[in-house]
Motif scaffolding. Sequence first.
Motif, PDB file in Angstrom:
ATOM      1  N   GLU A 198      -2.007   9.996  -5.780  1.00  0.00           N
ATOM      2  CA  GLU A 198      -3.477  10.436  -6.168  1.00  0.00           C
ATOM      3  C   GLU A 198      -4.197   8.981  -5.593  1.00  0.00           C
ATOM      4  OE1 GLU A 198      -4.016  11.289 -10.355  1.00  0.00           O
ATOM      5  OE2 GLU A 198      -3.021  13.151 -10.204  1.00  0.00           O
ATOM      6  N   CYS A 199      -3.628   7.886  -5.448  1.00  0.00           N
ATOM      7  CA  CYS A 199      -4.289   6.719  -4.988  1.00  0.00           C
ATOM      8  C   CYS A 199      -4.768   7.155  -3.625  1.00  0.00           C
ATOM      9  CB  CYS A 199      -3.170   5.632  -4.582  1.00  0.00           C
ATOM     10  SG  CYS A 199      -2.585   4.836  -6.171  1.00  0.00           S
ATOM     11  N   LEU A 200      -4.248   8.043  -3.015  1.00  0.00           N
ATOM     12  CA  LEU A 200      -4.668   8.394  -1.510  1.00  0.00           C
ATOM     13  C   LEU A 200      -6.019   9.184  -1.495  1.00  0.00           C
ATOM     14  CD1 LEU A 200      -1.092   9.630  -0.014  1.00  0.00           C
ATOM     15  CD2 LEU A 200      -2.370   7.402   0.294  1.00  0.00           C
ATOM     16  N   GLN A 201      -6.409   9.593  -2.731  1.00  0.00           N
ATOM     17  CA  GLN A 201      -7.756  10.369  -2.859  1.00  0.00           C
ATOM     18  C   GLN A 201      -8.779   9.205  -2.905  1.00  0.00           C
ATOM     19  OE1 GLN A 201      -7.144  12.860  -6.202  1.00  0.00           O
ATOM     20  NE2 GLN A 201      -5.605  14.110  -5.052  1.00  0.00           N
ATOM     21  N   ALA A 221       0.773  -1.262  -0.309  1.00  0.00           N
ATOM     22  CA  ALA A 221      -0.054  -0.086   0.106  1.00  0.00           C
ATOM     23  C   ALA A 221       0.828   1.180  -0.083  1.00  0.00           C
ATOM     24  CB  ALA A 221      -0.981  -0.095   1.216  1.00  0.00           C
ATOM     25  N   ILE A 222       1.780   1.236   0.822  1.00  0.00           N
ATOM     26  CA  ILE A 222       2.824   2.370   0.852  1.00  0.00           C
ATOM     27  C   ILE A 222       3.703   2.499  -0.522  1.00  0.00           C
ATOM     28  CG2 ILE A 222       4.910   3.593   1.953  1.00  0.00           C
ATOM     29  CD1 ILE A 222       3.669   2.180   4.481  1.00  0.00           C
ATOM     30  N   GLU A 223       3.825   1.708  -0.968  1.00  0.00           N
ATOM     31  CA  GLU A 223       4.616   1.530  -2.345  1.00  0.00           C
ATOM     32  C   GLU A 223       3.696   2.254  -3.517  1.00  0.00           C
ATOM     33  OE1 GLU A 223       7.983  -2.061  -2.284  1.00  0.00           O
ATOM     34  OE2 GLU A 223       5.966  -2.434  -2.849  1.00  0.00           O
ATOM     35  N   LEU A 224       2.475   1.583  -3.330  1.00  0.00           N
ATOM     36  CA  LEU A 224       1.423   2.197  -4.288  1.00  0.00           C
ATOM     37  C   LEU A 224       1.459   3.743  -4.139  1.00  0.00           C
ATOM     38  CD1 LEU A 224      -1.264  -0.350  -4.258  1.00  0.00           C
ATOM     39  CD2 LEU A 224       0.083   0.318  -6.470  1.00  0.00           C
ATOM     40  N   ALA A 225       1.158   4.005  -2.906  1.00  0.00           N
ATOM     41  CA  ALA A 225       0.997   5.580  -2.565  1.00  0.00           C
ATOM     42  C   ALA A 225       2.269   6.265  -3.017  1.00  0.00           C
ATOM     43  CB  ALA A 225       0.471   5.924  -1.158  1.00  0.00           C
ATOM     44  N   MET A 226       3.469   5.971  -2.889  1.00  0.00           N
ATOM     45  CA  MET A 226       4.655   6.542  -3.158  1.00  0.00           C
ATOM     46  C   MET A 226       4.663   6.696  -4.833  1.00  0.00           C
ATOM     47  SD  MET A 226       7.372   5.673  -0.071  1.00  0.00           S
ATOM     48  CE  MET A 226       8.413   6.739  -0.770  1.00  0.00           C
ATOM     49  N   GLU A 227       4.350   5.619  -5.450  1.00  0.00           N
ATOM     50  CA  GLU A 227       4.532   5.664  -6.755  1.00  0.00           C
ATOM     51  C   GLU A 227       3.283   6.732  -7.408  1.00  0.00           C
ATOM     52  OE1 GLU A 227       3.623   1.654  -8.323  1.00  0.00           O
ATOM     53  OE2 GLU A 227       5.561   0.975  -7.184  1.00  0.00           O
ATOM     54  N   ASN A 228       2.023   6.557  -6.846  1.00  0.00           N
ATOM     55  CA  ASN A 228       1.240   7.717  -7.393  1.00  0.00           C
ATOM     56  C   ASN A 228       0.239   8.308  -6.050  1.00  0.00           C
ATOM     57  OD1 ASN A 228      -1.002   9.143  -8.553  1.00  0.00           O
ATOM     58  ND2 ASN A 228      -1.630   7.190  -9.700  1.00  0.00           N
ATOM     59  N   VAL A 246      -8.634   5.606  -1.559  1.00  0.00           N
ATOM     60  CA  VAL A 246      -7.917   4.519  -0.963  1.00  0.00           C
ATOM     61  C   VAL A 246      -8.450   3.244  -1.197  1.00  0.00           C
ATOM     62  CG1 VAL A 246      -6.838   3.482   1.134  1.00  0.00           C
ATOM     63  CG2 VAL A 246      -6.828   6.073   0.821  1.00  0.00           C
ATOM     64  N   THR A 247      -9.868   3.236  -1.056  1.00  0.00           N
ATOM     65  CA  THR A 247     -10.544   2.090  -1.234  1.00  0.00           C
ATOM     66  C   THR A 247     -10.527   1.225  -2.610  1.00  0.00           C
ATOM     67  OG1 THR A 247     -12.416   2.769   0.566  1.00  0.00           O
ATOM     68  CG2 THR A 247     -12.958   0.736  -0.886  1.00  0.00           C
ATOM     69  N   GLU A 248     -10.523   2.015  -3.418  1.00  0.00           N
ATOM     70  CA  GLU A 248     -10.581   1.606  -5.064  1.00  0.00           C
ATOM     71  C   GLU A 248      -9.281   1.396  -5.323  1.00  0.00           C
ATOM     72  OE1 GLU A 248     -13.112   0.708  -7.021  1.00  0.00           O
ATOM     73  OE2 GLU A 248     -14.625   0.749  -5.432  1.00  0.00           O
ATOM     74  N   ARG A 249      -8.256   2.245  -5.062  1.00  0.00           N
ATOM     75  CA  ARG A 249      -7.222   2.421  -5.702  1.00  0.00           C
ATOM     76  C   ARG A 249      -5.710   2.044  -4.869  1.00  0.00           C
ATOM     77  NH1 ARG A 249      -6.752   8.368  -8.235  1.00  0.00           N
ATOM     78  NH2 ARG A 249      -5.096   7.147  -9.838  1.00  0.00           N
ATOM     79  N   VAL A 250      -6.070   1.519  -3.712  1.00  0.00           N
ATOM     80  CA  VAL A 250      -5.132   0.816  -2.748  1.00  0.00           C
ATOM     81  C   VAL A 250      -5.638  -0.456  -2.282  1.00  0.00           C
ATOM     82  CG1 VAL A 250      -3.666   1.195  -0.832  1.00  0.00           C
ATOM     83  CG2 VAL A 250      -3.955   3.179  -2.198  1.00  0.00           C
ATOM     84  N   TYR A 251      -6.953  -0.440  -1.492  1.00  0.00           N
ATOM     85  CA  TYR A 251      -7.142  -1.738  -0.981  1.00  0.00           C
ATOM     86  C   TYR A 251      -7.478  -2.834  -2.030  1.00  0.00           C
ATOM     87  CZ  TYR A 251      -7.599   1.264   3.250  1.00  0.00           C
ATOM     88  OH  TYR A 251      -7.514   2.053   4.420  1.00  0.00           O
ATOM     89  N   LYS A 252      -8.123  -2.291  -3.007  1.00  0.00           N
ATOM     90  CA  LYS A 252      -8.594  -3.439  -4.169  1.00  0.00           C
ATOM     91  C   LYS A 252      -7.550  -3.803  -4.858  1.00  0.00           C
ATOM     92  CE  LYS A 252     -13.425  -2.631  -5.162  1.00  0.00           C
ATOM     93  NZ  LYS A 252     -14.468  -2.119  -6.173  1.00  0.00           N
ATOM     94  N   SER A 293      -1.319   7.100   4.443  1.00  0.00           N
ATOM     95  CA  SER A 293      -0.804   8.557   4.340  1.00  0.00           C
ATOM     96  C   SER A 293       0.450   9.295   5.094  1.00  0.00           C
ATOM     97  CB  SER A 293      -2.028   9.482   4.122  1.00  0.00           C
ATOM     98  OG  SER A 293      -1.756  10.648   3.803  1.00  0.00           O
ATOM     99  N   LEU A 294       0.409   8.946   6.089  1.00  0.00           N
ATOM    100  CA  LEU A 294       1.408   9.624   6.754  1.00  0.00           C
ATOM    101  C   LEU A 294       2.693   8.892   6.672  1.00  0.00           C
ATOM    102  CD1 LEU A 294       2.120   7.985   9.919  1.00  0.00           C
ATOM    103  CD2 LEU A 294      -0.142   8.601  10.286  1.00  0.00           C
ATOM    104  N   MET A 295       2.990   7.668   6.323  1.00  0.00           N
ATOM    105  CA  MET A 295       3.977   6.922   6.113  1.00  0.00           C
ATOM    106  C   MET A 295       4.466   7.354   4.492  1.00  0.00           C
ATOM    107  SD  MET A 295       4.992   4.885   8.595  1.00  0.00           S
ATOM    108  CE  MET A 295       6.212   3.910   7.936  1.00  0.00           C
TER     109      MET A 295
END
Length: 115
Positions: free
Chosen positions: A38-41, A29-36, A43-49, A100-102
């Motif tokens: 916008e995933c944090l906007q 999840a952190i790797e995904l957020a660091m790459e993009n 999270v359910t669809e773009r990270v958890y799934k 998000s904070l990580m």
Amino acid sequence: MTTRERIQNELQLLGITKRYRGYTQVLLAIELAMENEECLQNVTERVYKVVAGRCSCDPSCVERNIRTVSHVAWRTNRARLRTIAGYPLYAFPAAAEFISLMTAYLQRFREPQPR
């Protein structure tokens, strides 16, 4: 040091080890957020799934496991978690807030890329 190694080091400092089911999930999840970011906007669809697909589980399990990891970090090294957050924390962060904070912390203190 790679991004993955930096994330692993920070998780270790927070008492989050590979023995937790959520370890791999929060790492991804952190790797995904660091790459993009916008995933944090969404999270359910773009990270958890996405993480659930990679880990062959349900997105609600991913959220629950990351919430558990956040709670472990809060119990184990509250001072470090507050430093990472950069703002006052009065309770353990929700799963999305933890990601998000990580992400923000790791990006703030990103090692310079070799030229």
